[in-house]
Write a protein that holds these residues in place. Structure first.
Motif, short mmCIF file in Angstrom:
data_model
loop_
_atom_site.label_atom_id
_atom_site.label_comp_id
_atom_site.label_asym_id
_atom_site.label_seq_id
_atom_site.Cartn_x
_atom_site.Cartn_y
_atom_site.Cartn_z
N UNK A 1 24.04 68.50 83.83
CA UNK A 1 23.08 67.63 84.51
C UNK A 1 23.20 66.23 83.93
N UNK A 2 23.25 65.24 84.81
CA UNK A 2 23.28 63.86 84.35
C UNK A 2 24.64 63.21 84.53
N UNK A 3 24.69 61.93 84.17
CA UNK A 3 25.90 61.12 84.36
C UNK A 3 26.17 60.34 83.08
N UNK A 4 27.41 60.40 82.63
CA UNK A 4 27.86 59.56 81.52
C UNK A 4 28.85 58.55 82.09
N UNK A 5 28.72 57.31 81.68
CA UNK A 5 29.63 56.27 82.14
C UNK A 5 30.16 55.51 80.94
N UNK A 6 31.47 55.37 80.88
CA UNK A 6 32.12 54.66 79.77
C UNK A 6 33.13 53.68 80.33
N UNK A 7 33.32 52.61 79.58
CA UNK A 7 34.30 51.61 80.01
C UNK A 7 33.86 50.22 79.64
N UNK A 8 33.79 49.35 80.64
CA UNK A 8 33.55 47.93 80.40
C UNK A 8 32.08 47.60 80.19
N UNK A 9 31.81 46.91 79.08
CA UNK A 9 30.51 46.32 78.79
C UNK A 9 30.74 44.83 78.58
N UNK B 1 30.57 50.13 83.43
CA UNK B 1 29.71 51.12 82.77
C UNK B 1 28.27 50.64 82.74
N UNK B 2 28.08 49.38 82.37
CA UNK B 2 26.73 48.82 82.34
C UNK B 2 26.08 48.84 83.71
N UNK B 3 26.76 48.29 84.69
CA UNK B 3 26.14 48.13 86.02
C UNK B 3 25.77 49.47 86.64
N UNK B 4 26.68 50.43 86.54
CA UNK B 4 26.41 51.74 87.12
C UNK B 4 25.21 52.40 86.43
N UNK C 1 35.20 53.15 84.24
CA UNK C 1 35.57 51.92 84.94
C UNK C 1 35.44 50.72 84.01
N UNK C 2 36.27 49.73 84.19
CA UNK C 2 37.24 49.65 85.27
C UNK C 2 38.65 49.92 84.73
N UNK C 3 39.37 50.85 85.36
CA UNK C 3 40.80 50.89 85.11
C UNK C 3 41.41 49.56 85.53
N UNK D 1 34.98 64.17 87.36
CA UNK D 1 35.39 62.82 86.96
C UNK D 1 35.35 61.85 88.13
N UNK D 2 34.98 60.63 87.80
CA UNK D 2 34.91 59.55 88.79
C UNK D 2 35.50 58.30 88.17
N UNK D 3 36.23 57.52 88.95
CA UNK D 3 36.77 56.27 88.43
C UNK D 3 36.56 55.14 89.42
N UNK D 4 36.51 53.95 88.86
CA UNK D 4 36.51 52.71 89.64
C UNK D 4 37.55 51.80 89.01
N UNK D 5 38.07 50.89 89.79
CA UNK D 5 39.08 49.96 89.31
C UNK D 5 38.61 48.54 89.57
N UNK D 6 39.28 47.59 88.95
CA UNK D 6 38.94 46.19 89.16
C UNK D 6 39.88 45.60 90.22
N UNK D 7 39.37 44.68 91.00
CA UNK D 7 40.21 43.97 91.97
C UNK D 7 41.11 43.02 91.20
N UNK D 8 42.40 43.24 91.29
CA UNK D 8 43.35 42.45 90.51
C UNK D 8 44.57 42.13 91.36
N UNK D 9 45.05 40.91 91.24
CA UNK D 9 46.29 40.55 91.89
C UNK D 9 47.45 41.01 91.02
N UNK D 10 48.50 41.50 91.66
CA UNK D 10 49.65 41.94 90.88
C UNK D 10 50.12 43.32 91.31
#
Length: 337
Positions: free
Chosen positions: A4-12, A44-47, A141-143, A174-183
C-alpha cells in the motif's frame, strides 16, 4: 505482504522561477516581470507533494539526495511538512542541492529550464538497495537527468535498468518518467529500462523521441499515431500500461490493446499562470488512480484534472487540491462515464 502506498525517488530540485514578458531572440533583452518565491521541484518532489495534497492518507516515501545547504534544508522541511517518510533521503556534505532556473513566458505560460544537476547526479544503485518499504508502486524520475542511473551497465544496459530489475524482484510495481531532452540519448538510456517498467508515463515529445513515430506537427497532435507509438513501447518491454499526455488531453493503452483517449479540461489562456510541473501533476493523478485500481477513464480524468489545477499556479505544486475538490470538479464537468 499487502502492499500500500507510493514511493518516489529521483530528482529533488529547487526551482528559481522568473516570469518574463517575451522570449527574446538570442543576444536580446527580455523583461523579468515577476520573480516568484523559490520553490521545490523535480519529479520525485512534484509527484509526492501532489499526492500528499490530495489528502487521501495513502503512505508516501521519498528517496533521493540533497546537499547540506539552505536549499537542501528547504526541501527536507517541505517533506516533513507534508508528513512524507524521509528515511531514504540522504543529506550530503560537499555537494550542492540541484537547482533549475525556470523562465516562464507570461503570454503563453510556456517554460524553459536551465538546470544544474548537483546532488541528483550522485543517486546510484546502492541508494536504491536501501529503499525498503511496503509501497505498492515505486516511481522513478527523471531518467535522462540522473547521471549515475543513466550510465552504462554491462549486464543490464544502464544502471537504471539494473535498479528497476532489482525493484521488480522486491515486489514493487514500477513506474518511470523521463525529462524532455534534445538529443539522441532516449533510445540508448531509456530503452534498456523498459523491460522492467509497469507504467510508462510521458508526454508526446518524449514518446516521439522513444519511438521515432511522429506525434506532433506544429500545433497539431497526430492522434492517429498514438496507438502505433504505444504498441511499439510494449514491444520494447513495457509490462502493463503506456500513458501519454499532451495539452489536448491524455491517452492510455493496456498491454492487451485496450485504449482510451480523454480530452483535457479547457483552461482559458488568461488563467494559465505557468505550465511548470503540469506533467508531474498529470503523473501524480494517474498514479493515484492506478494505485486505487480505477478504470482507464478514471485514470485519465484524475490525471487531466490534476494537471488542470497545476496550471493555475506559478510553481510546480501550489495548485494541487484535495481529492474531494478534484472529484467535485470532475463530476461537475461530466467526465465520469
Amino acid at each position: 505482504m499487502q502492499r500500500n502506498g507510493i514511493i518516489s525517488a529521483g530528482n529533488w530540485i529547487i526551482d528559481h522561477i522568473k516570469m518574463i514578458d517575451v522570449w527574446p531572440e538570442r543576444g536580446n533583452l527580455a523583461n523579468i516581470k515577476l520573480v516568484a518565491e523559490k520553490a521545490s521541484g523535480g519529479c520525485a518532489h512534484n509527484v509526492l507533494i501532489n499526492l500528499a495534497r490530495l489528502q487521501t492518507g495513502i503512505p508516501l516515501w521519498a528517496g533521493g539526495i540533497v546537499g547540506n545547504d539552505d536549499d537542501g534544508k528547504y526541501i527536507m522541511d517541505e517533506i516533513a511538512r507534508y508528513d512524507i517518510d524521509n528515511r531514504y533521503m540522504s543529506v550530503r556534505n560537499g555537494v550542492t542541492t540541484s537547482f533549475t532556473d525556470v523562465i516562464s513566458e507570461i503570454p503563453t505560460g510556456v517554460r524553459t529550464f536551465f538546470h544544474y544537476r548537483g546532488a541528483n547526479a550522485l543517486l546510484d544503485y546502492p541508494d536504491f538497495e536501501k529503499m525498503e518499504s511496503s509501497a505498492k508502486i515505486f516511481h522513478i524520475g527523471y531518467l535522462l537527468l540522473l547521471d549515475k542511473l543513466d550510465s552504462f551497465d554491462e549486464e543490464y544496459g544502464t544502471v537504471g535498468a539494473k535498479v528497476l530489475h532489482m525493484l521488480k524482484s522486491k515486489g514493487y510495481e514500477t513506474s518511470v518518467d523521463v525529462v524532455s531532452e534534445q538529443g539522441e540519448r532516449f533510445r540508448s538510456v531509456v530503452t534498456p529500462c523498459l523491460t522492467y517498467v509497469d507504467y510508462l508515463i510521458c508526454n508526446e515529445i518524449e514518446t516521439e523521441a522513444f519511438t521515432d513515430i511522429e506525434l506532433r506537427q506544429g500545433d497539431k497532435l497526430c492522434r492517429e499515431n498514438l496507438p502505433k507509438a504505444a504498441k511499439y513501447l510494449f514491444s520494447q518491454g513495457i509490462n502493463q500500461m503506456v500513458i501519454i499526455h499532451f495539452p489536448e488531453g491524455g491517452y492510455i493503452m493496456k498491454k492487451d490493446g485496450t485504449e482510451l483517449f480523454v480530452p483535457s479540461f479547457k483552461v482559458p489562456q488568461s488563467e494559465i499562470k505557468s505550465t511548470v510541473g503540469a506533467g508531474d501533476a498529470f503523473c501524480a493523478g494517474a498514479l493515484f488512480a492506478i494505485h486505487e485500481g480505477l478504470s482507464l477513464h478514471e485514470i485519465l480524468c484524475f490525471a487531466n484534472a490534476n494537471a488542470r489545477f497545476n496550471l493555475l499556479c506559478e510553481n510546480s505544486t501550489g495548485g494541487a487540491v484535495p481529492l474531494s475538490e478534484l472529484l467535485e470538479y470532475i463530476k461537475t464537468h461530466s467526465l465520469f462515464k
